[in-house]
Structures are given as C-alpha cells and as structure tokens.
Design a protein around this motif. Structure first.
Motif, short mmCIF file in Angstrom:
data_model
loop_
_atom_site.label_atom_id
_atom_site.label_comp_id
_atom_site.label_asym_id
_atom_site.label_seq_id
_atom_site.Cartn_x
_atom_site.Cartn_y
_atom_site.Cartn_z
N VAL A 119 -61.94 -6.77 -12.47
CA VAL A 119 -63.15 -7.40 -12.35
C VAL A 119 -63.09 -8.76 -12.96
N VAL A 120 -63.57 -9.71 -12.33
CA VAL A 120 -63.25 -11.22 -12.75
C VAL A 120 -64.74 -11.60 -13.19
N THR A 121 -65.25 -11.95 -14.37
CA THR A 121 -66.46 -12.61 -14.60
C THR A 121 -66.41 -13.93 -15.34
N GLN A 122 -67.57 -14.56 -15.53
CA GLN A 122 -67.58 -15.65 -16.26
C GLN A 122 -68.09 -15.41 -17.49
N GLY B 286 -69.66 -13.48 -10.83
CA GLY B 286 -69.13 -13.75 -11.92
C GLY B 286 -70.26 -13.49 -12.98
N SER C 294 -68.12 -7.65 -9.00
CA SER C 294 -67.13 -8.59 -9.64
C SER C 294 -65.79 -8.34 -9.36
N GLN C 295 -65.44 -7.59 -8.06
CA GLN C 295 -64.05 -7.32 -7.87
C GLN C 295 -63.66 -8.55 -6.80
#
Lengths: 182, 135
Positions: free
Chosen positions: B68-71, A123, A158-159
C-alpha cells in the motif's frame, strides 16, 4: 512549483492536516480563466491565522519557520491575472479558490491531473476526495467514497493496482471530454 | 471506438484482487503488506515527491508487490526530500532520503523484495502521534 498539480497536492495536504473527512477538488476550465477550488470540512482557521496564511514567513508548524505552499500558489495565480481567495470558519472548514489566466503566457502548465487525482485519492484513504472537472456543459466526477463502495472492506484502496486503474480511468474520461489541458 | 474505462471496470478488477486477499487472509491485512509512505509537504513536492510516488506505484505494480502506498505530511527532513518511509511486514519503519528514480528501483529490488538494507537511510528521531499517545 513547476506545474499546477503540485500546488493541488500541496493544498489538499493542508486539508488532510486539518483533519478533514471530506475534501472537494473542483477544476473549472472556462473560456479565459481556469479555476481550482479546494473545499474541506477540517478544523478551519481563525481570522488572525487567515490573515497570515499568504505570508511566506508564517506557518502553523513548529519544525520550521516558513510556510510556502499558499504564497507560491498566490504568486503564480497573480502573475497570470488571477487571484487566490480563502474563506475559513473554525470548526467548519476552509474554502480555497485559485484562478489563473488560462491562456496567459506565465501560467504554469497543468501537469498530469489524472495521475495527481488518483495518487491523492489512494494516498489519503481516510479522506473522501470528491473530484470534479468541468468545461462548459461537460463534466466528469469521481470520489473516494464511490471507489471504496465498489472495493468493499477486503480490498485496500491504496494498492498500486487501484491507483494505476484510477489514473487510466480519469485520463481516458478527461481526454474523451476534451478536458486535458497543457 | 475504444471503450473508456469506468468504475464498472473496477468491479471486475476487484474480484481478481479479492482472490489474492483471500489467500492472504481476510480482515486487517495492512500489517501483512509492505507499507510505503511518501512525505508530501511543500518541501517534498518541490523536490520531486510526486514523481517518486508515481514511480513507486508503477514499479510496485509491475512487480506485483503486495503493498500500500500512501501520502504523509512533513516528517521534518526537509533537507533530504524526497523522503519515503518503508515498513516491511513485522519490521520497524525505515526512512530513506534523497529518493529519486534510481533509488526507487534500488529500494524495491534490494530492500522490499530481497530484504537487504540500502544506502540513504535516515536515522529516525521522531515518533508518530499514535506512538506518543501510547506512551
């Protein structure tokens, strides 16, 4: 904050906001105490700010008047006979350590540590998170840099598939080393 | 005894992911993927942002969505946490508030996959540092 992993995510986010390039997250499971260290090479704090960071009515933000992250963790640590220690140098970074009475009745549960580490790593792709967990002689470590080296430039860290893999990998290793605590 | 996963297994997985990237074109491919940012400040975490991010990752992975998953830090919507920002390729970012388990599935199925807006959008009144610098 219902578990310790929530505190971990929160404090690591402080490092990210301090524009750290490297963040160490070291968990040490002792006989009686549990230690959580978060060390970054971010912008650091001056002595005046450092003095105020445990005050819930102090924040460096301008969008709100409270800063509850560190005060809440300090309160939870002290309830278990532990403490929070913070050292910081402007321009060099910050060292944060929270200790908890491992078997103390008031210690919040750990929460899902493998999931938290995987999500924090993927993340925050611009930060090199160096995670380690140790208990006695046994230890496990993994870092963003290692993962990125394997993935190369073509595969984005980040996948969701990468996060799911890391979550499983960290969980299996910690379980194997008997480092999963409630 | 079951084999414990290691980074060596990630190398094998990389090849599979790489072939997908090759289909999509190499290079700066993030713009061509769905980008999801989860607000992960104290307010968001206390309201359940960690659980939301975990569910987003699981559901997107299950549906093989290219994402894509980010913070990200506090977006200033503490009253509506957990909040997420979703950017579909070639679209402006959309911020959703009060996201929970049900909302995650609705956002993925209705907005990310079908492209239809769903309830819970927060009108954006901020600009990113990058946007501010480019002014």
């Amino acid at each position: 904050m219902k578990d310790l992993t929530m505190h971990i995510v929160d404090i690591v986010q402080n490092s990210v906001r301090a524009e750290a390039e490297n963040v160490v997250l070291a968990i040490e499971i002792g006989e009686e105490m549990l230690s959580i260290k978060i060390i970054d090479d971010g912008c650091g704090m001056d002595a005046e700010t450092l003095e105020k960071v445990t005050d819930p009515f102090y924040t460096s933000r301008t969008t709100r008047k409270v800063g509850l992250g560190i005060p809440l963790m300090k309160q939870n640590a002290e309830l278990t006979g532990g403490e929070v220690k913070i050292a910081s140098i402007v321009g060099e970074g910050t060292e944060f350590e929270a200790t908890f009475g491992l078997t103390h009745w008031d210690r919040p549960p750990m929460g899902n540590l493998p999931e938290t580490v995987a999500m924090t790593m993927t993340g925050n792709p611009s930060v090199n998170l160096m995670f380690s967990c140790s208990k006695g002689e046994a230890s496990f470590a993994v870092s963003t840099a290692e993962v990125k080296e394997i993935l190369g430039d073509d595969v984005n860290i980040s996948q969701p598939k990468i996060t799911s893999f890391l979550k499983d990998m960290i969980a299996e290793n910690l379980k194997e080393l008997e480092m999963i605590i409630d | 005894m079951t084999k414990v996963k290691s980074l060596a297994d990630l190398k094998k997985m990389k090849e599979d992911l790489q072939s997908k990237v090759n289909l999509r074109e190499k290079g700066d491919n993030v713009e061509r993927m769905v980008q999801v940012k989860v607000s992960m400040a104290t307010c968001g975490i206390a309201a359940g942002a960690k659980e939301v991010m975990n569910q987003l990752i699981t559901e997107l992975d299950n549906r093989s969505v290219d994402a894509v998953v980010t913070q990200t830090g506090c977006m200033g919507y503490c009253h509506a946490e957990p909040t997420i920002e979703v950017t579909l390729p070639n679209n402006d970012p959309v911020v959703f508030g009060h996201v929970d388990d049900k909302k995650v599935v609705e956002i993925i199925e209705q907005y990310i996959i079908a492209g239809k807006l769903v309830d819970g959008v927060i009108p954006v009144n901020y600009e990113t540092v990058k946007e501010h610098k480019n002014k």
